[in-house]
Scaffold this active site. Structure first.
Site, mmCIF file in Angstrom:
data_model
loop_
_atom_site.group_PDB
_atom_site.id
_atom_site.type_symbol
_atom_site.label_atom_id
_atom_site.label_comp_id
_atom_site.label_asym_id
_atom_site.label_seq_id
_atom_site.Cartn_x
_atom_site.Cartn_y
_atom_site.Cartn_z
ATOM 1 N N GLY A 83 -0.706 7.967 0.978
ATOM 2 C CA GLY A 83 -0.750 8.038 2.428
ATOM 3 C C GLY A 83 0.540 7.685 3.140
ATOM 4 O O GLY A 83 1.638 8.040 2.712
ATOM 5 N N ILE A 84 0.392 6.972 4.247
ATOM 6 C CA ILE A 84 1.526 6.617 5.095
ATOM 7 C C ILE A 84 2.538 5.765 4.349
ATOM 8 O O ILE A 84 3.752 5.958 4.478
ATOM 9 C CB ILE A 84 1.023 5.883 6.356
ATOM 10 C CG1 ILE A 84 0.170 6.814 7.220
ATOM 11 C CG2 ILE A 84 2.206 5.356 7.178
ATOM 12 C CD1 ILE A 84 -0.514 6.109 8.373
ATOM 13 N N GLY A 85 2.047 4.811 3.565
ATOM 14 C CA GLY A 85 2.956 3.923 2.843
ATOM 15 C C GLY A 85 3.855 4.672 1.880
ATOM 16 O O GLY A 85 5.054 4.389 1.795
ATOM 17 N N TYR A 87 -13.461 -3.029 10.556
ATOM 18 C CA TYR A 87 -12.114 -2.452 10.567
ATOM 19 C C TYR A 87 -11.428 -2.743 11.896
ATOM 20 O O TYR A 87 -10.270 -3.173 11.931
ATOM 21 C CB TYR A 87 -12.196 -0.941 10.336
ATOM 22 C CG TYR A 87 -10.861 -0.250 10.333
ATOM 23 C CD1 TYR A 87 -10.062 -0.249 9.192
ATOM 24 C CD2 TYR A 87 -10.390 0.407 11.469
ATOM 25 C CE1 TYR A 87 -8.825 0.388 9.187
ATOM 26 C CE2 TYR A 87 -9.161 1.036 11.467
ATOM 27 C CZ TYR A 87 -8.381 1.026 10.328
ATOM 28 O OH TYR A 87 -7.149 1.656 10.329
ATOM 29 N N GLY A 122 0.809 -1.208 0.000
ATOM 30 C CA GLY A 122 0.000 0.000 0.000
ATOM 31 C C GLY A 122 0.841 1.256 0.000
ATOM 32 O O GLY A 122 0.564 2.196 0.754
#
Length: 279
Positions: free
Chosen positions: A15-17, A165, A11
């Site tokens: 974003g974070i990845g 989630y 991923g």
């Protein structure tokens, strides 16, 4: 960590990845970018190379985590083309308001957030052991559930997006601790579950709104096990914002860890995947 290493970040096209990949590339490491389409991964590679002056290397792999055969193919590609792999960051994740069943027959949050990463880890574990010291980082969340119904793990009896989630992130912690137990005699393979912080990712904004910190903060937090000299030799721990803390009490129950492990193996084997690692 000053020594050059090779990391696969799932991923990593947003974003974070993506910020984690950018950070490691800037610091001179080998980074294998992952996304669900070739176009997204190629776009990310170009963006990172244009945005920072890096001494590292960027490579690309593609797999849609809603298709487990693509996850297995990706693992085989990594083993064939990247003989050195030291770090696996299991970061890809989704938040789905509606219950969606994948072509493999699993609820999509369960499959993408947990099951696909379980399969990926076991398919790459031999490579990580051979290249030890190595680090497996499973991205969880501070909202990981404190309880789950064994007969409703995939929302079979009723689906709620937040619960799905939360349960998927609980499963990531249980998996982390079970894997640590399996690898307890191998002191050079380190396993972590991490909460990256409340970060303004696409997932957070879609689910809860822009209430968090920048993705760069989350990137440093998920990479804290390899960036911190105090953490890189530990294993089987849960981190929030780069700090070791206690996860929910249920995660420490070995019977729950064992149940989930055995269930997951059975689910994958029923779909024709050969699993050779395990306890």
């Amino acid at each position: 960590m000053s020594e050059r290493f090779c990391a696969l970040i799932t991923g990593s096209t947003d974003g974070i990845g993506k910020e984690a990949a950018r950070l490691l590339y800037r610091e001179g490491h080998c980074v294998i970018l992952h996304g669900k389409s070739e176009s997204k991964v190629l776009k990310t590679e170009k963006e990172i190379k244009n945005s920072v002056k890096g001494e590292g290397d960027l490579y690309r792999v593609v797999a849609d985590f809603e298709k487990l055969n693509e996850v297995e193919k990706m693992a085989n590609t990594v083993k064939k083309e990247f003989p050195k792999l030291n770090v696996l960051v299991n970061n890809a994740g989704v938040f789905r308001k509606k219950r969606i069943i994948t072509t493999d027959g699993f609820e999509s949050t369960f499959q993408i957030n947990y099951l696909a990463h379980f399969l990926l880890v076991l398919k790459l574990l031999d490579l990580l052991v051979e290249n030890a010291p190595s680090w497996i980082i499973n991205v969880s969340s501070m909202v990981h559930a404190s309880f789950y119904d064994r007969h409703n793990i995939q929302g079979e009896k009723g689906y709620d997006g937040y619960e799905a989630y939360s349960v998927s992130k609980l499963l990531n912690v249980l998996f982390t601790y079970k894997l640590h137990r399996i690898l307890k005699d191998n002191k050079d393979v380190h396993v972590y579950a991490v909460h990256p912080g409340v970060i303004n990712t696409k997932l957070l904004i879609e689910g809860w709104g822009p209430v968090g910190s920048p993705p760069e903060v989350g990137a440093r937090n998920i990479l804290s096990p390899i960036l911190s000299d105090e953490l890189k030799d530990k294993s089987g721990i849960y981190l929030e914002n780069g700090i070791p803390v206690k996860s929910k009490p249920i995660t420490y129950r070995e019977d729950e860890q064992d149940f989930l492990w055995n269930l997951t193996i059975k689910l994958l084997e029923k779909r024709g995947f050969k699993i050779t690692q395990g306890g």
